[in-house]
Write a protein that holds these residues in place. Sequence first.
Motif, PDB file in Angstrom:
ATOM      1  N   PHE A  20      37.496 -30.203  -1.400  1.00 53.25           N
ATOM      2  CA  PHE A  20      37.556 -31.078  -0.079  1.00 53.25           C
ATOM      3  C   PHE A  20      36.260 -30.546   0.888  1.00 53.25           C
ATOM      4  O   PHE A  20      35.501 -31.202   1.157  1.00 53.25           O
ATOM      5  N   ALA A  21      36.349 -29.240   1.142  1.00 54.04           N
ATOM      6  CA  ALA A  21      35.431 -28.684   2.269  1.00 54.04           C
ATOM      7  C   ALA A  21      34.135 -28.538   1.739  1.00 54.04           C
ATOM      8  O   ALA A  21      33.335 -29.079   2.659  1.00 54.04           O
ATOM      9  N   LYS A  22      33.852 -28.483   0.355  1.00 52.20           N
ATOM     10  CA  LYS A  22      32.598 -28.261  -0.323  1.00 52.20           C
ATOM     11  C   LYS A  22      31.993 -29.803  -0.047  1.00 52.20           C
ATOM     12  O   LYS A  22      30.657 -29.862   0.227  1.00 52.20           O
ATOM     13  N   TYR A  23      32.540 -30.760  -0.608  1.00 53.37           N
ATOM     14  CA  TYR A  23      32.211 -32.034  -0.476  1.00 53.37           C
ATOM     15  C   TYR A  23      31.710 -32.458   0.999  1.00 53.37           C
ATOM     16  O   TYR A  23      30.859 -33.241   1.212  1.00 53.37           O
ATOM     17  N   MET A  24      32.352 -32.219   1.953  1.00 48.88           N
ATOM     18  CA  MET A  24      32.030 -32.391   3.521  1.00 48.88           C
ATOM     19  C   MET A  24      30.874 -31.659   3.727  1.00 48.88           C
ATOM     20  O   MET A  24      29.995 -32.300   4.367  1.00 48.88           O
ATOM     21  N   GLN A  25      30.618 -30.474   3.359  1.00 54.08           N
ATOM     22  CA  GLN A  25      29.721 -29.740   3.813  1.00 54.08           C
ATOM     23  C   GLN A  25      28.524 -30.026   3.102  1.00 54.08           C
ATOM     24  O   GLN A  25      27.230 -30.298   3.426  1.00 54.08           O
ATOM     25  N   ASP A  26      28.592 -30.138   1.722  1.00 52.50           N
ATOM     26  CA  ASP A  26      27.605 -30.616   0.836  1.00 52.50           C
ATOM     27  C   ASP A  26      26.775 -32.084   1.461  1.00 52.50           C
ATOM     28  O   ASP A  26      25.585 -32.174   1.225  1.00 52.50           O
ATOM     29  N   GLY A  27      27.807 -32.696   1.453  1.00 47.69           N
ATOM     30  CA  GLY A  27      27.055 -34.107   2.135  1.00 47.69           C
ATOM     31  C   GLY A  27      26.545 -34.105   3.361  1.00 47.69           C
ATOM     32  O   GLY A  27      25.540 -34.784   3.541  1.00 47.69           O
ATOM     33  N   PHE A  28      27.052 -33.200   4.429  1.00 47.28           N
ATOM     34  CA  PHE A  28      26.305 -33.186   5.452  1.00 47.28           C
ATOM     35  C   PHE A  28      24.773 -32.626   5.176  1.00 47.28           C
ATOM     36  O   PHE A  28      23.985 -32.933   5.871  1.00 47.28           O
ATOM     37  N   LEU A  81      17.576 -36.995  -3.758  1.00 48.00           N
ATOM     38  CA  LEU A  81      17.531 -35.832  -2.881  1.00 48.00           C
ATOM     39  C   LEU A  81      18.216 -34.820  -3.453  1.00 48.00           C
ATOM     40  O   LEU A  81      17.410 -33.343  -3.351  1.00 48.00           O
ATOM     41  N   ILE A  82      19.334 -35.036  -4.145  1.00 49.01           N
ATOM     42  CA  ILE A  82      20.058 -33.792  -4.902  1.00 49.01           C
ATOM     43  C   ILE A  82      19.363 -32.916  -5.996  1.00 49.01           C
ATOM     44  O   ILE A  82      19.247 -31.844  -6.393  1.00 49.01           O
ATOM     45  N   LYS A  83      18.408 -34.110  -6.295  1.00 45.20           N
ATOM     46  CA  LYS A  83      17.482 -33.241  -7.652  1.00 45.20           C
ATOM     47  C   LYS A  83      16.286 -32.780  -7.184  1.00 45.20           C
ATOM     48  O   LYS A  83      15.465 -32.088  -7.816  1.00 45.20           O
ATOM     49  N   GLY A  84      16.075 -32.558  -5.966  1.00 44.47           N
ATOM     50  CA  GLY A  84      15.138 -32.273  -5.145  1.00 44.47           C
ATOM     51  C   GLY A  84      13.749 -32.917  -4.835  1.00 44.47           C
ATOM     52  O   GLY A  84      12.688 -32.216  -4.653  1.00 44.47           O
ATOM     53  N   ASN A  85      13.690 -34.137  -5.213  1.00 45.84           N
ATOM     54  CA  ASN A  85      12.805 -35.189  -5.026  1.00 45.84           C
ATOM     55  C   ASN A  85      12.609 -35.562  -3.399  1.00 45.84           C
ATOM     56  O   ASN A  85      13.702 -35.286  -2.722  1.00 45.84           O
ATOM     57  N   LYS A  86      11.442 -36.179  -3.219  1.00 51.49           N
ATOM     58  CA  LYS A  86      11.249 -36.620  -2.122  1.00 51.49           C
ATOM     59  C   LYS A  86      10.932 -37.953  -1.870  1.00 51.49           C
ATOM     60  O   LYS A  86       9.971 -38.588  -1.775  1.00 51.49           O
ATOM     61  N   ILE A 185      27.644 -44.964  14.282  1.00 54.95           N
ATOM     62  CA  ILE A 185      27.700 -45.226  12.919  1.00 54.95           C
ATOM     63  C   ILE A 185      26.478 -45.050  12.165  1.00 54.95           C
ATOM     64  O   ILE A 185      26.547 -45.023  10.863  1.00 54.95           O
ATOM     65  N   LEU A 186      25.239 -44.832  12.872  1.00 63.76           N
ATOM     66  CA  LEU A 186      24.029 -44.849  12.129  1.00 63.76           C
ATOM     67  C   LEU A 186      24.179 -43.380  11.614  1.00 63.76           C
ATOM     68  O   LEU A 186      23.200 -43.053  10.659  1.00 63.76           O
ATOM     69  N   PHE A 187      24.926 -42.640  12.047  1.00 63.87           N
ATOM     70  CA  PHE A 187      24.959 -41.202  11.813  1.00 63.87           C
ATOM     71  C   PHE A 187      26.155 -41.248  10.611  1.00 63.87           C
ATOM     72  O   PHE A 187      26.102 -40.554   9.502  1.00 63.87           O
ATOM     73  N   THR A 188      27.289 -41.616  11.073  1.00 65.14           N
ATOM     74  CA  THR A 188      28.633 -41.320  10.419  1.00 65.14           C
ATOM     75  C   THR A 188      28.634 -42.086   8.899  1.00 65.14           C
ATOM     76  O   THR A 188      29.028 -41.541   7.905  1.00 65.14           O
ATOM     77  N   ALA A 189      28.063 -43.385   8.848  1.00 65.78           N
ATOM     78  CA  ALA A 189      27.955 -44.169   7.660  1.00 65.78           C
ATOM     79  C   ALA A 189      27.139 -43.345   6.608  1.00 65.78           C
ATOM     80  O   ALA A 189      27.766 -43.241   5.587  1.00 65.78           O
ATOM     81  N   PRO A 190      25.947 -43.031   6.865  1.00 67.18           N
ATOM     82  CA  PRO A 190      25.132 -42.433   5.915  1.00 67.18           C
ATOM     83  C   PRO A 190      25.830 -40.854   5.518  1.00 67.18           C
ATOM     84  O   PRO A 190      25.737 -40.542   4.270  1.00 67.18           O
ATOM     85  N   MET A 195      28.745 -37.643   1.327  1.00 68.28           N
ATOM     86  CA  MET A 195      29.898 -36.932   0.889  1.00 68.28           C
ATOM     87  C   MET A 195      30.598 -37.540  -0.245  1.00 68.28           C
ATOM     88  O   MET A 195      30.869 -36.648  -1.262  1.00 68.28           O
ATOM     89  N   LEU A 196      30.585 -38.827  -0.327  1.00 66.10           N
ATOM     90  CA  LEU A 196      31.211 -39.280  -1.523  1.00 66.10           C
ATOM     91  C   LEU A 196      30.649 -39.239  -2.930  1.00 66.10           C
ATOM     92  O   LEU A 196      30.926 -38.897  -3.885  1.00 66.10           O
ATOM     93  N   PHE A 197      28.923 -39.325  -2.582  1.00 69.27           N
ATOM     94  CA  PHE A 197      28.079 -38.780  -3.651  1.00 69.27           C
ATOM     95  C   PHE A 197      28.230 -37.411  -4.040  1.00 69.27           C
ATOM     96  O   PHE A 197      28.326 -37.187  -5.246  1.00 69.27           O
ATOM     97  N   CYS A 198      28.451 -36.442  -3.240  1.00 69.53           N
ATOM     98  CA  CYS A 198      28.629 -35.035  -3.864  1.00 69.53           C
ATOM     99  C   CYS A 198      29.940 -34.950  -4.343  1.00 69.53           C
ATOM    100  O   CYS A 198      29.914 -33.748  -5.263  1.00 69.53           O
TER     101      CYS A 198
END
Length: 217
Positions: A20-28, A81-86, A185-190, A195-198
């Motif tokens: 739980f905590a990991k997904y929240m932190q990693d998502g942020f 992003l998680i793969k290190g690409n830009k 919501i411009l912050f919380t939505a993405p 978080m869901l992706f992580c």
Amino acid sequence: MEKQDKALSVLVEMGYEFKFAKYMQDGFELYKKFALQYALFYFIILAISLVSNMVDYLGIVVDIILTPILSAGVLLTANELIKGNKPHFSFLFKGFSFFVPVLMVNLLSAVMTTVGLVLLIIPGIYLAVAYTFAIMFVLFLKYDYWSALEWSRKIISKNWWQFFSFLLVIVFLNLAGLLLCGVGILFTAPVSMCMLFCCFEDIIGGAIRNHQINIQV
């Protein structure tokens, strides 16, 4: 696909740890890598939604058809992003490349959930949570609509209550964003999407990697 199915079958049989905590932190942390672009993108989504809702029924069409496609772009960007690409800002619109599969899995999920809610509220809530990963199975593992829904349901059901709690926190996070004059919501939505992706990347991606299957998105 057969190797993927085997990896997922093992995951369903053996279960997994829900971090739980990991997904929240990693998502942020993932969100921060593309924060300004995400904010601009969701500003565009919000503007489209507001304008479309001024026209009879157009808002409903946009919510059903356009919003899931745009959300898919956020998930695809998170994967880069998680793969290190830009990725460039335009990558956020890549969801349109998956227009039909994303639309179909979203419609099927909505229909199944609605039927569950009509027949009895509890099955509807169960399916709404259980289908959380469906769109990502379509985007990243190239499953068809029904297979995506079923694998999502089987895997999430192993830790359904933890997923329910996780989604509840995300819902309240977005409600808080809406209460801040809607700007939040411009912050919380993405952040929520990251978080869901992580969560998906750790659980499903981890199972795939354990079986040494190379996935190209």
